[in-house]
Design an enzyme around this catalytic site. Structure first.
Site, PDB file in Angstrom:
ATOM      1  CG  ASP A 201      -1.778   1.323   1.556  1.00 28.84           C
ATOM      2  OD1 ASP A 201      -2.792   1.324   0.398  1.00 28.84           O
ATOM      3  OD2 ASP A 201      -1.382   2.006   2.248  1.00 28.84           O
ATOM      4  CE  LYS A 205      -2.089   4.921   1.052  1.00 24.74           C
ATOM      5  NZ  LYS A 205      -2.151   4.570   2.617  1.00 24.74           N
TER       6      LYS A 205
HETATM    7  N1  HSE Z   1      -4.646   0.702   4.709  1.00 24.96           N
HETATM    8  C1  HSE Z   1      -4.415   2.128   4.677  1.00 24.96           C
HETATM    9  C2  HSE Z   1      -3.518   2.497   5.810  1.00 24.96           C
HETATM   10  C3  HSE Z   1      -5.714   2.857   4.456  1.00 24.96           C
HETATM   11  O1  HSE Z   1      -3.364   1.938   6.772  1.00 24.96           O
HETATM   12  O2  HSE Z   1      -2.794   3.457   5.776  1.00 24.96           O
HETATM   13  C4  HSE Z   1      -5.627   4.082   3.689  1.00 24.96           C
HETATM   14  O3  HSE Z   1      -4.838   4.028   2.336  1.00 24.96           O
END
Ligand code: HSE
Length: 436
Positions: A201, A205
């Site tokens: 994740d 980003k």
């Molecule tokens: N799973 C992500 C986090 C949520 O923990 O930051 C937002 O992108």
């Protein structure tokens, strides 16, 4: 003036937050946008599910494809997440001349180049503030606020779940598994928790931030990704004794040879502000050549924090509808014909410092051998810590902090150290950034 009509794809946590905030701040938002922004249609996988937000005035549509082609809708707001059917829906919306607002980092990190090209062709906007760091307006800061600068590097805590886990492990000595369960219960974690704890994740980003910072295509496949699942509380404690905290950082840096694009656990000095961003909070540190270091911090997930970014994009799109397509803010901050194919450096070529934890027999000459190997590899030692052996044990932990070196040199030295007969097991290696 006629209201702007929005079609919402997805009625989950962020969809609900967007409906609530738009309704609550309706008047204030219209004063800013110049027109009222109304969600007129919505779709979700399960329309019959009970939800804790009202859907008054919103027509529910079973077929997402019918929604993205509906001529009554001006903007499609994609809050489904993931890149399975969303790519098709977003491309269909664009082909039907709709502007798109999305919070979907996986989609843009993997297919951004194709999506932005389609948007360019159909002269529509694709806005994605909510895709990176939830409520923090980091896309706007990079794309507009810092447009005078040559960006040198970005370092960000951009996954709240990992930051929450690391913070709780450090402050209350809690186990990795128990804190992960807490984060999931609070609704911060991704549907697949490995995306959070293995750095995927954060890499999604970071890929988006890097493209905007350096004017390159989005290249998720070239990002180096390492998560926090193998970190031990021992290393968190030793780092603390040396004045550092371990954070899952996304780092992207421009160098003459290419761009560094990497997510991994990183020691950072505890005196840096960013080291004190704890829990699910996110923070992004951006170094520009003119402005110096700037820090952006806030809630990186959650219904209303993410809705704040989604609605800011809806307002932006509404305002920009009156400007001709050539004079809008470019999707990736740089004009589409000015993107550069600067290579992403393989991880072996990056430059960083290291925390090394070595388990060694407590015998004369062991340290001399280790430091000789480091010296022969041109790796300079910054600090060292040797713990006393436990009662009745003859193995000790030796912690070494190095100065900056090239990763492939560190790899070769580590391999040689592991080959010494006086060293037990693998050397634990965590990268270290001073961020100064
Ligand atoms: N799973 C992500 C986090 C949520 O923990 O930051 C937002 O992108």
């Amino acid at each position: 003036m006629k209201p702007i009509r929005v079609g919402l794809l997805g009625l989950g946590v962020v969809g609900g937050g967007t409906i609530e905030v738009l309704r609550r701040n309706r008047e204030e938002i219209a004063r800013r946008a110049g027109r009222e922004i109304l969600i007129t249609h919505a779709t979700a996988k399960n329309l019959d599910k009970s939800r804790d937000f009202a859907l008054d005035g919103i027509a529910l549509v079973a077929d997402a494809h019918a929604l993205v082609s509906n001529p009554e809708i001006d903007i499609i707001c994609e809050l489904i997440g993931g890149d399975t059917n969303t790519k098709e829906l977003v491309l269909a919306a664009i082909a039907h001349g709709k502007h798109v607002v999305t919070a979907n980092k996986a989609l843009l990190a993997r297919h951004g180049t194709e999506i932005f090209a389609a948007a360019q062709k159909h002269q529509v906007m694709v806005a994605f503030e909510a895709a990176v760091a939830g409520g923090i307006p980091i896309i706007k800061a990079l794309r507009e606020g810092l447009s005078a600068n040559r960006i040198e590097w970005i370092a960000g805590i951009i996954n709240g779940t990992s930051n929450f886990i690391l913070s709780e492990m450090r402050s209350r000595g809690a186990s990795f598994e128990s804190v992960l369960k807490e984060a999931q219960a609070k609704g911060y974690a991704e549907a697949d928790p490995s995306f959070d704890i293995e750095g995927i994740d954060a890499a999604h980003k970071l890929t988006i931030l890097s493209a905007i910072a350096f004017g390159t295509p989005v290249q998720f496949e070239s990002a180096y990704t390492e998560g926090i699942s193998k970190l031990t509380d021992k290393d968190i404690k030793y780092a603390e004794q040396l004045g550092y905290r371990i954070k899952l950082l996304g780092i992207t840096r421009w160098t003459k040879a290419g761009i560094e694009l990497r997510v991994h656990p990183t020691l950072i000095p505890e005196k840096r502000l960013i080291a004190n961003v704890e829990g699910v909070m996110n923070a992004v540190l951006v170094k520009g050549d003119a402005v110096g270091a700037t820090l952006y911090s806030g809630r990186g997930a959650g219904a209303e924090a993410t809705a704040s970014a989604v609605i800011a994009d809806l307002v932006d799109v509404t305002r920009m509808l009156t400007s001709d397509p050539e004079h809008r803010v470019p999707h990736l901050a740089f004009q589409p014909d000015q993107l550069r194919d600067t290579p992403i450096l393989p991880i072996e070529k990056i430059e960083t410092a290291y925390y090394l934890r070595i388990s060694a027999y407590d015998q004369p000459g062991v340290m001399a051998d280790v430091t000789r190997i480091l010296a022969d590899s041109y790796i300079s030692i910054d600090a060292m810590l040797q713990k006393e052996a436990e009662e009745g044990e003859d193995i000790v932990d030796v912690i070494i902090l190095t100065h900056l070196c090239i990763e492939e040199h560190a790899n070769a030295a580590i391999q040689k150290i592991e080959g010494l007969p006086t060293i037990v097991g693998k050397v634990v290696r965590i990268r270290l950034e001073e961020l100064n």
